[in-house]
Structure formats: C-alpha cells, structure tokens
Design an enzyme around this catalytic site. Sequence first.
Site, PDB file in Angstrom:
ATOM      1  CB  THR A  59      -1.002   0.161   1.141  1.00 32.96           C
ATOM      2  OG1 THR A  59      -0.138   0.004   2.336  1.00 32.96           O
ATOM      3  CG2 THR A  59      -1.758  -1.031   1.142  1.00 32.96           C
ATOM      4  CG  HIS A  60       1.996   3.303  -2.860  1.00 35.04           C
ATOM      5  ND1 HIS A  60       3.450   3.175  -2.990  1.00 35.04           N
ATOM      6  CD2 HIS A  60       1.684   2.177  -3.624  1.00 35.04           C
ATOM      7  CE1 HIS A  60       3.600   2.414  -3.800  1.00 35.04           C
ATOM      8  NE2 HIS A  60       2.779   1.613  -4.300  1.00 35.04           N
ATOM      9  CB  THR A  61      -0.887   4.986   3.724  1.00 37.46           C
ATOM     10  OG1 THR A  61      -1.458   3.468   3.410  1.00 37.46           O
ATOM     11  CG2 THR A  61      -2.008   5.613   4.245  1.00 37.46           C
ATOM     12  CD  GLN A  62       1.879   9.936  -1.231  1.00 37.13           C
ATOM     13  OE1 GLN A  62       0.890  10.770  -1.234  1.00 37.13           O
ATOM     14  NE2 GLN A  62       2.994  10.068  -1.622  1.00 37.13           N
ATOM     15  CE1 TYR A  63       1.792   7.658   6.923  1.00 33.63           C
ATOM     16  CE2 TYR A  63      -0.185   8.179   7.394  1.00 33.63           C
ATOM     17  CZ  TYR A  63       0.658   7.118   7.270  1.00 33.63           C
ATOM     18  OH  TYR A  63       0.240   5.679   7.668  1.00 33.63           O
TER      19      TYR A  63
END
Lengths: 284, 274
Positions: A59-63
């Site tokens: 996954t490439h969850t970003q903040y």
Amino acid sequence: MMRPDAPNYSPLLNPGVVPQGFVPFQTNPGNVDANGAVHPLAGGQPFVVCAHQPTGPHTHTQYPYVTGTSVLAIKYKDGIMMACDTLGSYGSTKRYKSVERMSVVGQSTVIGASGEYSDFKYILNLLDDLTTHDYCLDDGQQLSPKEICSYLTRVLYNRRNKFDPLWNSLVVGGVSPKGESFLGMISMIGTAYTDSHVATGFGAHLARPLFREKQYDDMPEDEAKALLEDALRVCYYRDKQSINKFQMAKVTKDGASISQPYALATAWHYEAFVNPTAAAIGSW
Amino acid sequence: MFRNQYDTDVVTWSPAGRIHQIEYAMEAVKQGSAAVGLQGKDYVVLATLKRAASELSAYQRKLFKIDDHMGIAIAGLTADGRVLSRYMRSECINHRFVYESPLNVGRLVCQVADKSQVNTQRSWKRPYGVGLLVGGYDATGAHLYYTCPSGNYFEYKAMAMGARSQAAKTYLERKFETFESCSLDELIRHALFSLKESCTEGDLNSKNCSVAVVGIDKDFEILEGDAIQPYINDMEAEDSGAMETADAAAVGTEGGEEPPAPEAGGDEPAPMES
C-alpha cells in the site's frame, strides 16, 4: 487537512496481523500430505497487510510532511490574480518561511498549490516536461491554462486510483491565447471545477464568502488587489498555519508574473488580543 | 520503373543512394485514384474520385473523419489507410480526453510521419503503401498536409495525388493564389474542377466523387451523393458556357462534350487499392 493516525500493528488491537519476524510465503508444510501427495495451494497461507514488510501486498498510504496552506484566486477585468503566503509548515511548526507555492508555467498560466510541497515540485517537474516538449517542437503552440488544468486533473485522479495520491489542492489560473480568463481548482482526489473565484484549504471557508460578495468579473485591478489582500489578511488572522508574508501573481493577455514577497498591515492592539483571557470563564 | 538490383528489401541502399522499396511504395500511391486538397483562409477542402472494383460493387471510400476538426483523404492501399486512420483517431481522442482540446494537426501529421519512417528502417516490416492528404483546422488556423510512405510530410496550399494527378496539379498551380480570398463554395468548386482534370472519361457525377470540408465554423463533414449534386450542376452549367466567369474561361475542359459515363471498372488495378 487532517492527518490520519498512523496504523497500529499491535497484535492485541488488530487480530490477524502477523507478528514481526514472521516471514510469509515460505514453503507451506500443509501443501504435501502424509502420503506425499501435493495439494494445490488454496489461498489459506498467512499474509500481511503492511507496507513495511518486504513481501506481500503493498500500500502507498501517504501523509503530508511539509505543507502549504490556502491559495486564493479571483478573475478580474484584465485576467486573473492569485495570492498565497510563503510558509511551509512541518506539522504545527512554522518551519520554512520562504517557500514559493505559486509558479509560472509556460507563458500565460500560474499554478498555485496547497498541501505537500514535494508533491507540488513533482507536479512542476511534469509540467516542465510538457513545456520542454512544446519548446522542442517549436511550432508556435503552447499549452493553454485549460489544457494544463485538464492534464493535472487526469494526473491527480489516476494517482488517487492507485491509492498513491499527490497530496495537493491545485489552483490553475491563466489567460488563453484568445484572451479568455481561466480559473480552475483541482483537489487531491482529482475533482476539478472552474469558477470566477477559487480558494483552497482555509481560504475556501474564510475567503470565498468575501469573494462571493465583492468579486465580479469586470472588477478593476486595484479593487481586485484590495479584495485579495483583505482575504489574505483574514486568512492570516484566523489560520494558525500562516505567516504575514505573501506573494501575489497576476496573469493578463500580456503574460504572467509573480510579485516579490511582502507583508500586510495587521492590527493586534484590540483589547481582546492584548488580554485574551479577560472574558474567559474559569481561566487563570 | 524497371527492376533494380538493390530492391530486395527496405533495409538495403543502392549505390546511387536510393532505397528502391520506398520508391516502389510511393508508386502504389500513384496507382490509387485521384484525390485533391485545397487550403483557404478558414477552410480546407478535400475531394476524391471514387473507384468501384467492379460494376456490381460499391465505390471505395477514400475520405475518413479523424476528429471534428480533422479528416484525411487516402490514395493507395486502402487497408494501410484504414490502419493509419485508426491510429490518428486514437491519438485525437486520447488527446481530447487528457487535455480537453483538439490535437494540433501538424503535430499529429508529424507523429504519423514518424510512424511511417519506422517501417522504412526495419527488415521485418514494409513501408505503408498509402499517401494521406490531411486537412484540419486548429488553434493555428487551416492546414493541409501530405504524408507519403517514405515518412516525409509537407504542408501545402493545394495538392493532388493518385492516378493522373499531374493534370489536377496543373490546374491548382494556376489557381492557388486566389484560395486565400475564396469563399467555401468557391473552394469546393475549384476542388471539383481540379478533380475533373484527372478523370478518364472527363465527367464527374455525384456517384463517383466525394468532397469533405472542415474549417473555422464547420466540423469535418463529408458531402456525397445528393449533397454534392448542386455543385456538380453548377460545374456543368459553367462548362456549357452559361456563365462567363474568369474561372470558366481558364478551365481546360470547356467546350468539349464529354459523354457522361461513370468510371469503367475494367481497366482498374488490383481491388485492394483505391
């Protein structure tokens, strides 16, 4: 913009999460039975849903890390004007105070961005590729503001579909070769629209009501500048992640330019600011 | 053209510095039936002579709409023309989707030319056997381009290709300087007159020719059959001397009574070409 909480990998709270150290996708002893017959894998192997494990789904969850706050823009008689402050916040810290969040693209378009600053630089890189391509073809054609806006909408939407968004709200403003003003806004999930006045972030709540009341497409330049500065001042008073250092961009059919940073006069002498807790109940 | 020693494949040069296979491919374009294109100030007109493989068959299509603002006329191998037309349509529609604006005609022609050039430099490919007249209107105005199997492309004010196209070119060379000030109807008339020069039996009728127009206030539109009949009638009226205009005086076919006859199917080349 709310930053989502980081995922918690404690096995106490998240049943089914594989504890650290377990390496999935090894040869499954359950595959070969006692008689030596090999049974097909039926998906019953353990797996992890975590970006930090070397194998398994990604996954490439970003903040966002270094972020910009509102960008404001309005149409006026000769074209469009856009304004924003020059702050790059690191969470709540006002860390970088000379960040240019607007940029001229081609000859007649200005892009402003709020949100993650590095994603904005990446977007400028993509646009640079496009303008370089036009320059090399050397056929008198350049991208119009509308084309830039459509292109960026597609980029942002496709990134959103891959669960790897570019964490920006973009404002695209310019004047087409035919002399028509264009002002568009694109959110980080690829929603786009055009209007006579747009604003991102806090500006959408604080500045747009002022624009709704005072902006009209034929307004003269000094009136437009005064309206934008008024809105910037309100955003500075009320948005905690802003500083008193602004840039103003202007696009007319003669071209685009961005001013040097400057400050606005603000008033902090009011009683309520001097002694903010005077009227508060139960304060000390 | 005679058989040459260095013409076995497209990746072999001749000592004279020519690649014969490419020249043979350009011959295929010359075998197709005539097509002409004219560029005016705000409009581009394409006109083609259609050929029927036999008396029983329908006339082969030579005009293709690529997008609202662009279309092509082909001469040569129709199948190759269809493939290029499909590529061009795909590029146009993708551009419209991403940029919400029409693709610049010159850029697309350059892409087609680059694609054609690839086929002249691979030993396992052959050049496309079709020439395109691309007419379109975009942000930079009205444009007419000609692409050929070699991968070259040129912009033209007026151009003719296909069988007996030299006669049409001669007419266009006489007239092209007036095109900037011509109205759309006048351009169509010029197109039909120049096409007539390339006819074998001399007469155009609404069945064997078709015209396409595109321009500042007009999406690409093909005129055939009844739509083209009024222009054919005007042409015949001028021919028979009813209107004494400078154009009528200059047209070479005036005075002759050509018996109206559709193009015969007997002496046609292979049915794959049109």
